[in-house]
Design an enzyme around this catalytic site. Structure first.
Site, PDB file in Angstrom:
ATOM      1  N   GLY A  10      -5.255  13.608   4.990  1.00 56.03           N
ATOM      2  CA  GLY A  10      -4.261  12.538   4.818  1.00 56.03           C
ATOM      3  C   GLY A  10      -2.890  12.953   5.300  1.00 56.03           C
ATOM      4  N   TYR A 150      -7.246   4.672 -10.263  1.00 58.30           N
ATOM      5  CA  TYR A 150      -6.469   5.753  -9.633  1.00 58.30           C
ATOM      6  C   TYR A 150      -6.279   6.906 -10.620  1.00 58.30           C
ATOM      7  CZ  TYR A 150      -2.408   7.927  -7.258  1.00 58.30           C
ATOM      8  OH  TYR A 150      -1.543   8.803  -6.660  1.00 58.30           O
ATOM      9  N   SER A 151      -5.886   6.581 -11.844  1.00 55.14           N
ATOM     10  CA  SER A 151      -5.647   7.630 -12.856  1.00 55.14           C
ATOM     11  C   SER A 151      -6.929   8.411 -13.143  1.00 55.14           C
ATOM     12  CB  SER A 151      -5.129   7.007 -14.152  1.00 55.14           C
ATOM     13  OG  SER A 151      -3.933   6.303 -13.935  1.00 55.14           O
ATOM     14  N   LYS A 154      -7.681  10.704 -10.217  1.00 59.94           N
ATOM     15  CA  LYS A 154      -6.740  11.836 -10.180  1.00 59.94           C
ATOM     16  C   LYS A 154      -6.990  12.812 -11.335  1.00 59.94           C
ATOM     17  CE  LYS A 154      -4.178  11.138  -6.528  1.00 59.94           C
ATOM     18  NZ  LYS A 154      -4.509  11.910  -5.310  1.00 59.94           N
ATOM     19  N   ILE A 183       7.088   9.537  -5.614  1.00 58.10           N
ATOM     20  CA  ILE A 183       7.557  10.073  -4.337  1.00 58.10           C
ATOM     21  C   ILE A 183       7.714   8.907  -3.350  1.00 58.10           C
ATOM     22  CG2 ILE A 183       7.105  11.790  -2.525  1.00 58.10           C
ATOM     23  CD1 ILE A 183       7.247  13.002  -5.400  1.00 58.10           C
TER      24      ILE A 183
HETATM   25  P1  NAP Z   1       0.619   7.489   1.998  1.00 54.06           P
HETATM   26  O1  NAP Z   1       1.983   7.611   2.572  1.00 54.06           O
HETATM   27  O2  NAP Z   1       0.034   6.145   1.732  1.00 54.06           O
HETATM   28  O3  NAP Z   1      -0.393   8.335   2.940  1.00 54.06           O
HETATM   29  C1  NAP Z   1      -1.746   8.418   2.600  1.00 54.06           C
HETATM   30  C2  NAP Z   1      -2.431   9.339   3.571  1.00 54.06           C
HETATM   31  O4  NAP Z   1      -3.804   9.463   3.167  1.00 54.06           O
HETATM   32  C3  NAP Z   1      -2.429   8.794   4.987  1.00 54.06           C
HETATM   33  O5  NAP Z   1      -2.239   9.871   5.893  1.00 54.06           O
HETATM   34  C4  NAP Z   1      -3.817   8.205   5.132  1.00 54.06           C
HETATM   35  O6  NAP Z   1      -4.320   8.271   6.454  1.00 54.06           O
HETATM   36  C5  NAP Z   1      -4.620   9.172   4.283  1.00 54.06           C
HETATM   37  N1  NAP Z   1      -5.902   8.602   3.874  1.00 54.06           N
HETATM   38  C6  NAP Z   1      -6.144   7.528   3.087  1.00 54.06           C
HETATM   39  N2  NAP Z   1      -7.462   7.327   2.963  1.00 54.06           N
HETATM   40  C7  NAP Z   1      -8.063   8.305   3.697  1.00 54.06           C
HETATM   41  C8  NAP Z   1      -9.410   8.629   3.968  1.00 54.06           C
HETATM   42  N3  NAP Z   1     -10.434   7.912   3.451  1.00 54.06           N
HETATM   43  N4  NAP Z   1      -9.671   9.690   4.749  1.00 54.06           N
HETATM   44  C9  NAP Z   1      -8.654  10.438   5.283  1.00 54.06           C
HETATM   45  N5  NAP Z   1      -7.363  10.154   5.073  1.00 54.06           N
HETATM   46  C10 NAP Z   1      -7.069   9.104   4.285  1.00 54.06           C
HETATM   47  O7  NAP Z   1       0.498   8.234   0.604  1.00 54.06           O
HETATM   48  P2  NAP Z   1       1.348   9.473  -0.014  1.00 54.06           P
HETATM   49  O8  NAP Z   1       2.318   8.901  -0.955  1.00 54.06           O
HETATM   50  O9  NAP Z   1       1.776  10.394   1.046  1.00 54.06           O
HETATM   51  O10 NAP Z   1       0.191  10.129  -0.888  1.00 54.06           O
HETATM   52  C11 NAP Z   1      -0.449  11.346  -0.546  1.00 54.06           C
HETATM   53  C12 NAP Z   1      -1.195  11.851  -1.758  1.00 54.06           C
HETATM   54  O11 NAP Z   1      -0.271  12.043  -2.824  1.00 54.06           O
HETATM   55  C13 NAP Z   1      -2.245  10.857  -2.279  1.00 54.06           C
HETATM   56  O12 NAP Z   1      -3.380  11.549  -2.740  1.00 54.06           O
HETATM   57  C14 NAP Z   1      -1.522  10.200  -3.440  1.00 54.06           C
HETATM   58  O13 NAP Z   1      -2.430   9.698  -4.390  1.00 54.06           O
HETATM   59  C15 NAP Z   1      -0.705  11.355  -3.974  1.00 54.06           C
HETATM   60  N6  NAP Z   1       0.444  10.954  -4.768  1.00 54.06           N
HETATM   61  C16 NAP Z   1       1.437  10.169  -4.244  1.00 54.06           C
HETATM   62  C17 NAP Z   1       2.516   9.801  -5.055  1.00 54.06           C
HETATM   63  C18 NAP Z   1       3.633   8.914  -4.560  1.00 54.06           C
HETATM   64  O14 NAP Z   1       4.456   8.498  -5.403  1.00 54.06           O
HETATM   65  N7  NAP Z   1       3.754   8.635  -3.290  1.00 54.06           N
HETATM   66  C19 NAP Z   1       2.572  10.251  -6.372  1.00 54.06           C
HETATM   67  C20 NAP Z   1       1.551  11.055  -6.851  1.00 54.06           C
HETATM   68  C21 NAP Z   1       0.503  11.412  -6.041  1.00 54.06           C
HETATM   69  P3  NAP Z   1      -4.461   6.963   7.403  1.00 54.06           P
HETATM   70  O15 NAP Z   1      -3.134   6.266   7.378  1.00 54.06           O
HETATM   71  O16 NAP Z   1      -4.822   7.557   8.700  1.00 54.06           O
HETATM   72  O17 NAP Z   1      -5.546   6.115   6.821  1.00 54.06           O
END
Ligand code: NAP
Length: 242
Positions: A10, A150-151, A154, A183
Protein backbone atom coordinates in the site's frame (compact mmCIF):
# COMPACT_ATOMS: atom_id res chain seq x y z
CA UNK A 1 26.64 -6.26 4.21
CA UNK A 2 24.45 -5.62 1.17
CA UNK A 3 21.76 -2.97 1.33
CA UNK A 4 18.58 -4.29 2.89
CA UNK A 5 15.53 -4.79 0.70
CA UNK A 6 12.20 -3.52 1.99
CA UNK A 7 8.73 -4.31 0.70
CA UNK A 8 6.05 -1.81 1.70
CA UNK A 9 2.47 -2.74 0.89
CA UNK A 10 0.00 0.00 0.00
CA UNK A 11 2.82 2.37 -0.87
CA UNK A 12 1.24 4.35 -3.72
CA UNK A 13 -0.21 7.00 -1.42
CA UNK A 14 -0.45 8.25 2.16
CA UNK A 15 1.42 6.50 4.95
CA UNK A 16 2.85 3.74 2.73
CA UNK A 17 4.33 6.24 0.26
CA UNK A 18 5.91 8.17 3.15
CA UNK A 19 7.34 4.92 4.55
CA UNK A 20 8.76 3.98 1.14
CA UNK A 21 10.38 7.41 0.78
CA UNK A 22 11.80 7.30 4.31
CA UNK A 23 13.46 3.94 3.59
CA UNK A 24 14.73 5.16 0.20
CA UNK A 25 16.20 8.27 1.83
CA UNK A 26 17.93 6.05 4.40
CA UNK A 27 19.59 4.03 1.61
CA UNK A 28 17.40 0.93 1.50
CA UNK A 29 16.19 -0.75 -1.71
CA UNK A 30 12.44 -0.38 -1.70
CA UNK A 31 9.64 -2.27 -3.42
CA UNK A 32 6.53 -0.11 -3.30
CA UNK A 33 3.40 -2.20 -3.65
CA UNK A 34 0.16 -0.76 -5.02
CA UNK A 35 -3.13 -2.23 -6.11
CA UNK A 36 -4.93 0.25 -8.38
CA UNK A 37 -2.88 3.49 -8.25
CA UNK A 38 -0.22 2.55 -10.81
CA UNK A 39 0.32 6.14 -11.93
CA UNK A 40 0.95 7.38 -8.37
CA UNK A 41 3.34 4.48 -7.71
CA UNK A 42 5.22 5.23 -10.96
CA UNK A 43 5.59 8.89 -9.95
CA UNK A 44 6.90 7.85 -6.54
CA UNK A 45 9.49 5.62 -8.22
CA UNK A 46 10.51 8.44 -10.57
CA UNK A 47 11.35 10.63 -7.57
CA UNK A 48 13.77 7.89 -6.36
CA UNK A 49 15.47 6.49 -9.47
CA UNK A 50 17.08 3.14 -8.79
CA UNK A 51 15.79 3.14 -5.19
CA UNK A 52 12.06 2.51 -5.44
CA UNK A 53 10.54 -0.23 -7.59
CA UNK A 54 6.74 -0.16 -8.01
CA UNK A 55 5.15 -3.62 -7.76
CA UNK A 56 1.49 -4.37 -8.35
CA UNK A 57 -0.56 -6.85 -6.31
CA UNK A 58 -3.84 -7.01 -4.49
CA UNK A 59 -2.57 -8.16 -1.10
CA UNK A 60 -5.80 -10.08 -0.55
CA UNK A 61 -4.97 -12.36 -3.50
CA UNK A 62 -2.46 -15.11 -2.67
CA UNK A 63 -1.36 -15.76 -6.26
CA UNK A 64 -0.73 -12.04 -6.85
CA UNK A 65 1.25 -11.75 -3.60
CA UNK A 66 3.39 -14.76 -4.51
CA UNK A 67 4.08 -13.29 -7.96
CA UNK A 68 4.99 -9.96 -6.35
CA UNK A 69 7.52 -11.62 -4.03
CA UNK A 70 9.06 -13.48 -6.98
CA UNK A 71 9.39 -10.18 -8.88
CA UNK A 72 10.97 -8.38 -5.92
CA UNK A 73 13.38 -11.25 -5.27
CA UNK A 74 14.48 -11.23 -8.93
CA UNK A 75 14.86 -7.46 -9.19
CA UNK A 76 15.95 -6.38 -5.68
CA UNK A 77 16.88 -9.58 -3.85
CA UNK A 78 15.11 -11.30 -0.94
CA UNK A 79 12.86 -9.20 1.27
CA UNK A 80 14.66 -8.43 4.56
CA UNK A 81 12.02 -6.04 5.85
CA UNK A 82 8.28 -6.30 5.31
CA UNK A 83 5.89 -3.47 6.09
CA UNK A 84 2.23 -4.57 6.03
CA UNK A 85 0.49 -1.25 5.50
CA UNK A 86 -2.12 -1.73 2.74
CA UNK A 87 -5.58 -0.86 3.94
CA UNK A 88 -9.07 0.36 3.16
CA UNK A 89 -11.62 2.14 5.34
CA UNK A 90 -15.38 2.36 5.37
CA UNK A 91 -17.70 4.13 7.80
CA UNK A 92 -21.14 2.62 8.30
CA UNK A 93 -23.39 1.28 11.01
CA UNK A 94 -22.57 -2.28 11.96
CA UNK A 95 -26.13 -3.32 11.10
CA UNK A 96 -25.58 -2.06 7.52
CA UNK A 97 -22.30 -3.91 6.89
CA UNK A 98 -22.76 -6.44 4.08
CA UNK A 99 -21.15 -9.87 4.27
CA UNK A 100 -19.06 -8.89 1.22
CA UNK A 101 -17.78 -5.66 2.81
CA UNK A 102 -16.98 -7.46 6.07
CA UNK A 103 -15.05 -10.13 4.18
CA UNK A 104 -13.16 -7.61 2.03
CA UNK A 105 -12.09 -5.66 5.13
CA UNK A 106 -10.66 -8.82 6.73
CA UNK A 107 -9.16 -9.99 3.43
CA UNK A 108 -7.22 -6.78 2.77
CA UNK A 109 -6.00 -5.99 6.29
CA UNK A 110 -5.62 -9.36 7.99
CA UNK A 111 -5.42 -12.02 5.30
CA UNK A 112 -3.27 -9.62 3.27
CA UNK A 113 -0.75 -9.52 6.12
CA UNK A 114 -1.00 -13.32 6.46
CA UNK A 115 -0.15 -13.79 2.77
CA UNK A 116 2.73 -11.30 2.85
CA UNK A 117 4.24 -12.66 6.08
CA UNK A 118 4.05 -16.25 4.82
CA UNK A 119 5.74 -15.28 1.56
CA UNK A 120 8.43 -13.22 3.33
CA UNK A 121 9.35 -15.66 6.09
CA UNK A 122 11.18 -18.44 4.21
CA UNK A 123 13.91 -16.00 3.08
CA UNK A 124 14.08 -14.30 6.49
CA UNK A 125 14.36 -17.67 8.22
CA UNK A 126 17.24 -18.68 5.93
CA UNK A 127 18.99 -15.38 6.73
CA UNK A 128 18.20 -15.70 10.46
CA UNK A 129 17.32 -12.01 10.28
CA UNK A 130 14.17 -10.11 9.43
CA UNK A 131 11.91 -7.25 10.39
CA UNK A 132 8.17 -7.18 10.01
CA UNK A 133 6.15 -4.10 10.90
CA UNK A 134 2.36 -4.14 10.63
CA UNK A 135 0.32 -0.96 10.43
CA UNK A 136 -2.76 -1.32 12.59
CA UNK A 137 -4.72 1.62 14.05
CA UNK A 138 -5.70 3.03 17.40
CA UNK A 139 -9.18 1.74 16.47
CA UNK A 140 -7.74 -1.76 16.60
CA UNK A 141 -6.76 -0.98 20.19
CA UNK A 142 -9.93 0.69 21.45
CA UNK A 143 -12.62 0.20 18.76
CA UNK A 144 -14.49 2.83 16.74
CA UNK A 145 -18.21 3.34 16.33
CA UNK A 146 -19.31 2.91 12.67
CA UNK A 147 -16.01 1.16 11.94
CA UNK A 148 -16.59 -2.21 13.55
CA UNK A 149 -15.26 -4.24 10.64
CA UNK A 150 -12.19 -2.01 10.35
CA UNK A 151 -11.59 -2.14 14.13
CA UNK A 152 -11.95 -5.93 14.16
CA UNK A 153 -9.51 -6.34 11.25
CA UNK A 154 -7.00 -4.00 12.91
CA UNK A 155 -7.34 -5.76 16.28
CA UNK A 156 -6.69 -9.02 14.45
CA UNK A 157 -3.53 -7.55 13.01
CA UNK A 158 -2.31 -6.73 16.52
CA UNK A 159 -2.98 -10.35 17.53
CA UNK A 160 -1.09 -11.62 14.48
CA UNK A 161 1.84 -9.33 15.34
CA UNK A 162 2.11 -10.40 18.97
CA UNK A 163 1.80 -14.13 18.26
CA UNK A 164 4.14 -14.13 15.26
CA UNK A 165 6.73 -12.20 17.30
CA UNK A 166 6.84 -15.09 19.78
CA UNK A 167 7.12 -17.70 17.04
CA UNK A 168 9.86 -15.93 15.06
CA UNK A 169 11.90 -14.42 17.89
CA UNK A 170 14.25 -17.42 18.11
CA UNK A 171 15.07 -16.94 14.39
CA UNK A 172 16.27 -13.35 14.66
CA UNK A 173 13.07 -11.95 13.19
CA UNK A 174 11.19 -9.20 15.01
CA UNK A 175 7.51 -8.46 14.44
CA UNK A 176 6.11 -5.16 15.67
CA UNK A 177 3.11 -2.99 15.04
CA UNK A 178 2.55 0.73 14.58
CA UNK A 179 -0.91 1.95 15.56
CA UNK A 180 -1.51 5.39 14.04
CA UNK A 181 -4.13 7.81 15.31
CA UNK A 182 -5.73 10.31 12.95
CA UNK A 183 -3.34 10.84 10.05
CA UNK A 184 -4.12 13.30 7.27
CA UNK A 185 -4.28 11.12 4.13
CA UNK A 186 -6.82 10.20 1.43
CA UNK A 187 -8.34 7.85 3.99
CA UNK A 188 -9.61 10.96 5.78
CA UNK A 189 -11.18 12.34 2.56
CA UNK A 190 -14.68 11.69 3.87
CA UNK A 191 -14.10 14.05 6.81
CA UNK A 192 -14.94 17.75 6.45
CA UNK A 193 -12.54 20.51 7.49
CA UNK A 194 -14.72 21.03 10.60
CA UNK A 195 -14.54 17.33 11.48
CA UNK A 196 -10.76 17.42 11.11
CA UNK A 197 -10.49 20.54 13.27
CA UNK A 198 -12.60 18.86 15.95
CA UNK A 199 -10.40 15.75 15.83
CA UNK A 200 -7.28 17.91 16.12
CA UNK A 201 -8.75 19.69 19.13
CA UNK A 202 -9.55 16.37 20.78
CA UNK A 203 -5.94 15.22 20.31
CA UNK A 204 -3.66 16.07 23.24
CA UNK A 205 -0.90 17.42 21.00
CA UNK A 206 -3.49 19.55 19.15
CA UNK A 207 -3.07 18.40 15.54
CA UNK A 208 -3.63 15.55 13.12
CA UNK A 209 -0.60 13.40 12.38
CA UNK A 210 1.33 13.30 9.12
CA UNK A 211 2.38 10.22 7.11
CA UNK A 212 6.02 11.20 7.66
CA UNK A 213 5.55 10.99 11.44
CA UNK A 214 4.26 7.43 11.12
CA UNK A 215 7.12 6.59 8.75
CA UNK A 216 9.67 7.60 11.42
CA UNK A 217 8.22 5.04 13.83
CA UNK A 218 8.18 2.31 11.17
CA UNK A 219 11.79 3.01 10.21
CA UNK A 220 12.82 2.83 13.86
CA UNK A 221 11.16 -0.55 14.43
CA UNK A 222 12.76 -1.94 11.26
CA UNK A 223 16.27 -0.83 12.22
CA UNK A 224 19.42 -2.87 12.71
CA UNK A 225 19.66 -1.84 16.37
CA UNK A 226 16.12 -2.70 17.45
CA UNK A 227 16.42 -6.47 17.63
CA UNK A 228 15.40 -6.52 21.30
CA UNK A 229 12.03 -4.88 20.57
CA UNK A 230 9.43 -7.37 19.38
CA UNK A 231 5.72 -8.02 19.77
CA UNK A 232 5.12 -4.35 20.58
CA UNK A 233 2.40 -1.94 19.53
CA UNK A 234 3.72 1.60 19.13
CA UNK A 235 1.01 4.26 19.10
CA UNK A 236 1.59 7.27 16.83
CA UNK A 237 -1.56 9.11 17.83
CA UNK A 238 -0.70 12.43 19.46
CA UNK A 239 -1.77 11.06 22.84
CA UNK A 240 -5.36 10.13 21.88
CA UNK A 241 -4.90 6.57 23.09
CA UNK A 242 -2.39 5.91 25.86
P1 NAP B 1 -4.62 5.69 1.87
O1 NAP B 1 -4.00 7.03 1.69
O2 NAP B 1 -6.05 5.47 1.52
O3 NAP B 1 -3.70 4.61 1.09
C1 NAP B 1 -4.04 3.26 1.14
C2 NAP B 1 -2.98 2.47 0.42
O4 NAP B 1 -3.31 1.07 0.54
C3 NAP B 1 -2.91 2.79 -1.06
O5 NAP B 1 -1.55 2.79 -1.47
C4 NAP B 1 -3.67 1.65 -1.70
O6 NAP B 1 -3.20 1.31 -2.99
C5 NAP B 1 -3.30 0.51 -0.76
N1 NAP B 1 -4.24 -0.61 -0.86
C6 NAP B 1 -5.56 -0.64 -0.57
N2 NAP B 1 -6.06 -1.86 -0.81
C7 NAP B 1 -5.02 -2.61 -1.27
C8 NAP B 1 -4.90 -3.95 -1.69
N3 NAP B 1 -5.96 -4.79 -1.69
N4 NAP B 1 -3.70 -4.39 -2.09
C9 NAP B 1 -2.61 -3.56 -2.10
N5 NAP B 1 -2.68 -2.28 -1.73
C10 NAP B 1 -3.87 -1.81 -1.31
O7 NAP B 1 -4.52 5.20 3.38
P2 NAP B 1 -3.48 5.60 4.56
O8 NAP B 1 -4.15 6.57 5.43
O9 NAP B 1 -2.15 5.89 4.00
O10 NAP B 1 -3.47 4.21 5.33
C11 NAP B 1 -2.37 3.31 5.30
C12 NAP B 1 -2.55 2.31 6.42
O11 NAP B 1 -2.60 3.01 7.66
C13 NAP B 1 -3.86 1.52 6.33
O12 NAP B 1 -3.66 0.19 6.74
C14 NAP B 1 -4.75 2.25 7.32
O13 NAP B 1 -5.76 1.40 7.81
C15 NAP B 1 -3.76 2.65 8.38
N6 NAP B 1 -4.19 3.75 9.21
C16 NAP B 1 -4.48 4.98 8.68
C17 NAP B 1 -4.91 6.01 9.52
C18 NAP B 1 -5.28 7.38 9.00
O14 NAP B 1 -5.81 8.18 9.81
N7 NAP B 1 -5.01 7.73 7.77
C19 NAP B 1 -5.01 5.78 10.89
C20 NAP B 1 -4.68 4.53 11.39
C21 NAP B 1 -4.26 3.53 10.55
P3 NAP B 1 -4.03 1.65 -4.34
O15 NAP B 1 -4.39 3.10 -4.27
O16 NAP B 1 -3.07 1.30 -5.39
O17 NAP B 1 -5.25 0.77 -4.34
Amino acid sequence: MRERTVLVTGASRGIGAAVAEAFAAAGYRVAANYNTSGEAAAQLAQRWPGRILPVQADVADRAQVEAMFRQVEQQLGGVDILICNAGIARQELFTDVSVEDWQRMLDVHLTGAFHCCQCALPYMLRQKWGRIVTVSSMWGQVGASCEVAYSAAKAGLIGLTRALAKEEGPSGITVNCVAPGVIDTDMMAGFSAEDKAALAEETPVGSLGSPAQVAKAVLFLAGEETGYITGQVLGVNGGLVV
